[in-house]
Design a protein around this motif. Structure first.
Motif, PDB file in Angstrom:
ATOM      1  N   PHE A  89      -5.140  -4.581  -3.020  1.00 22.29           N
ATOM      2  CA  PHE A  89      -4.522  -3.450  -3.495  1.00 22.29           C
ATOM      3  C   PHE A  89      -5.199  -2.527  -4.494  1.00 22.29           C
ATOM      4  O   PHE A  89      -5.191  -1.129  -4.472  1.00 22.29           O
ATOM      5  CB  PHE A  89      -3.241  -3.772  -4.289  1.00 22.29           C
ATOM      6  CG  PHE A  89      -2.012  -4.271  -3.184  1.00 22.29           C
ATOM      7  CD1 PHE A  89      -1.722  -3.591  -1.982  1.00 22.29           C
ATOM      8  CD2 PHE A  89      -1.455  -5.352  -3.452  1.00 22.29           C
ATOM      9  CE1 PHE A  89      -1.010  -4.209  -1.014  1.00 22.29           C
ATOM     10  CE2 PHE A  89      -0.617  -6.005  -2.500  1.00 22.29           C
ATOM     11  CZ  PHE A  89      -0.383  -5.222  -1.291  1.00 22.29           C
ATOM     12  N   ARG A 145       0.661   4.007  -2.912  1.00 24.21           N
ATOM     13  CA  ARG A 145      -0.016   5.337  -2.632  1.00 24.21           C
ATOM     14  C   ARG A 145       1.275   6.541  -2.950  1.00 24.21           C
ATOM     15  O   ARG A 145       1.172   7.673  -3.141  1.00 24.21           O
ATOM     16  CB  ARG A 145      -0.214   5.487  -1.208  1.00 24.21           C
ATOM     17  CG  ARG A 145      -1.523   4.493  -1.090  1.00 24.21           C
ATOM     18  CD  ARG A 145      -1.983   4.537   0.261  1.00 24.21           C
ATOM     19  NE  ARG A 145      -3.267   3.895   0.539  1.00 24.21           N
ATOM     20  CZ  ARG A 145      -3.691   3.040   1.794  1.00 24.21           C
ATOM     21  NH1 ARG A 145      -3.143   3.301   2.632  1.00 24.21           N
ATOM     22  NH2 ARG A 145      -4.918   2.775   1.651  1.00 24.21           N
ATOM     23  N   LEU A 205       0.977  -1.157   0.009  1.00 26.33           N
ATOM     24  CA  LEU A 205       0.126   0.004   0.023  1.00 26.33           C
ATOM     25  C   LEU A 205       0.908   1.203   0.065  1.00 26.33           C
ATOM     26  O   LEU A 205       0.618   2.055  -0.674  1.00 26.33           O
ATOM     27  CB  LEU A 205      -0.975   0.043   1.313  1.00 26.33           C
ATOM     28  CG  LEU A 205      -2.284  -1.026   1.167  1.00 26.33           C
ATOM     29  CD1 LEU A 205      -2.778  -0.981   2.478  1.00 26.33           C
ATOM     30  CD2 LEU A 205      -3.123  -0.681   0.107  1.00 26.33           C
ATOM     31  N   GLU A 206       2.116   1.059   0.971  1.00 23.08           N
ATOM     32  CA  GLU A 206       2.620   2.515   1.081  1.00 23.08           C
ATOM     33  C   GLU A 206       3.579   2.858  -0.337  1.00 23.08           C
ATOM     34  O   GLU A 206       3.575   3.827  -0.706  1.00 23.08           O
ATOM     35  CB  GLU A 206       3.981   2.287   1.755  1.00 23.08           C
ATOM     36  CG  GLU A 206       4.857   3.118   2.140  1.00 23.08           C
ATOM     37  CD  GLU A 206       6.119   2.683   3.111  1.00 23.08           C
ATOM     38  OE1 GLU A 206       6.987   3.528   3.071  1.00 23.08           O
ATOM     39  OE2 GLU A 206       6.090   1.859   3.722  1.00 23.08           O
ATOM     40  N   LYS A 244      -7.937  -0.742  -2.501  1.00 29.50           N
ATOM     41  CA  LYS A 244      -7.589   0.260  -1.310  1.00 29.50           C
ATOM     42  C   LYS A 244      -6.636   1.343  -1.907  1.00 29.50           C
ATOM     43  O   LYS A 244      -6.228   2.259  -1.028  1.00 29.50           O
ATOM     44  CB  LYS A 244      -6.972  -0.647  -0.409  1.00 29.50           C
ATOM     45  CG  LYS A 244      -7.538  -1.643   0.469  1.00 29.50           C
ATOM     46  CD  LYS A 244      -8.536  -0.959   1.421  1.00 29.50           C
ATOM     47  CE  LYS A 244      -9.299  -1.921   2.235  1.00 29.50           C
ATOM     48  NZ  LYS A 244     -10.298  -1.326   3.074  1.00 29.50           N
ATOM     49  N   THR A 245      -6.308   1.437  -2.997  1.00 26.89           N
ATOM     50  CA  THR A 245      -5.497   2.218  -3.557  1.00 26.89           C
ATOM     51  C   THR A 245      -6.184   2.960  -4.994  1.00 26.89           C
ATOM     52  O   THR A 245      -7.077   2.523  -5.465  1.00 26.89           O
ATOM     53  CB  THR A 245      -4.108   1.840  -3.886  1.00 26.89           C
ATOM     54  OG1 THR A 245      -4.139   1.313  -4.977  1.00 26.89           O
ATOM     55  CG2 THR A 245      -3.518   1.287  -2.736  1.00 26.89           C
ATOM     56  N   ASP A 246      -5.584   4.495  -5.197  1.00 33.26           N
ATOM     57  CA  ASP A 246      -5.809   4.741  -6.761  1.00 33.26           C
ATOM     58  C   ASP A 246      -4.896   4.481  -7.771  1.00 33.26           C
ATOM     59  O   ASP A 246      -4.810   5.067  -8.860  1.00 33.26           O
ATOM     60  CB  ASP A 246      -6.090   6.176  -6.724  1.00 33.26           C
ATOM     61  CG  ASP A 246      -7.146   6.580  -5.717  1.00 33.26           C
ATOM     62  OD1 ASP A 246      -8.286   6.084  -5.768  1.00 33.26           O
ATOM     63  OD2 ASP A 246      -7.024   7.645  -4.900  1.00 33.26           O
ATOM     64  N   ALA A 247      -4.289   3.451  -7.304  1.00 31.72           N
ATOM     65  CA  ALA A 247      -3.119   2.873  -8.412  1.00 31.72           C
ATOM     66  C   ALA A 247      -3.733   2.197  -9.696  1.00 31.72           C
ATOM     67  O   ALA A 247      -4.797   1.664  -9.783  1.00 31.72           O
ATOM     68  CB  ALA A 247      -2.230   1.670  -7.918  1.00 31.72           C
TER      69      ALA A 247
END
Length: 196
Positions: free
Chosen positions: A131, A102, A98-99, A134-137
């Motif tokens: 992932f 983000r 996640l880190e 939980k992210t905008d990746a």
């Protein structure tokens, strides 16, 4: 020269000369956003293949047992691998992923969690979907088309970004997201497996 760059150059030479590497769809991989590259898994050579064919520095999850080997535990962090304990929910590995995403980094994952013994694409584990949700990746499907046999073609195809808007709007599960990712990998594989 960084070890990652040295390894990338080395494997580029190996894949280009020994395996007649063909790379397609590289324009689909964003150059500066957080990106999750999700690929099928057929060989130990898959991580260096994705790493050297991509236009990004790719961080990979690698099974924790590798980090217990004297030589590898020193090398793996230098080529941007981080450990994950398979068969359980590894919160530390999930936090690290996640880190990275983000912070705009590229993370490479093999959602199946292990190599396919027959080349067929299996089901995926929930980590990739976690992932994605939980992210905008950007999530990019990737198909590796082998086999890895010397002097025969190996092809890697990067697909278009997967749209998770509908899933996120209705708060879908990580499992559903992973199923969507695996469906896109299979589709990409089927569309390209006969084109060598």
């Amino acid at each position: 020269m960084r070890l990652y760059t040295l390894g990338k150059n080395l494997f580029n030479g190996i894949f280009s000369s020994g395996y007649k590497l063909k790379v397609e769809g590289l324009e689909n991989v964003p150059k500066d956003d957080g990106v999750l590259i999700c690929s099928n898994h057929i060989s130990y050579l898959d991580p260096p293949l994705v790493g050297c064919s991509s236009n990004r520095t790719v961080h990979f999850m690698a099974k924790a047992e590798l980090f217990e080997m004297p030589v590898l535990k020193k090398i793996l962090p230098k080529v941007y691998a981080f450990p994950v304990r398979r068969g359980m929910s590894d919160k530390q590995a999930l936090r690290k992923g996640l880190e990275l995403l983000r912070n705009g980094e590229a993370v490479g994952l093999f959602p199946e969690g292990t190599r396919s013994k027959n080349g067929e694409i299996g089901s995926g584990l929930a980590g990739a979907g976690f992932f994605a949700m939980k992210t905008d990746a950007k999530v990019i499907p990737c198909a590796i088309i082998g086999p890895f046999k010397l002097f025969r073609s190996v092809k890697i195809v990067y697909g278009r970004e997967i749209d998770f808007t509908e899933l996120k709007d209705r708060k879908g599960s990580a499992k559903e997201a992973t199923e969507k990712i695996m469906s896109e990998i299979r589709k990409l594989y089927e569309e390209n497996k006969s084109i060598r």
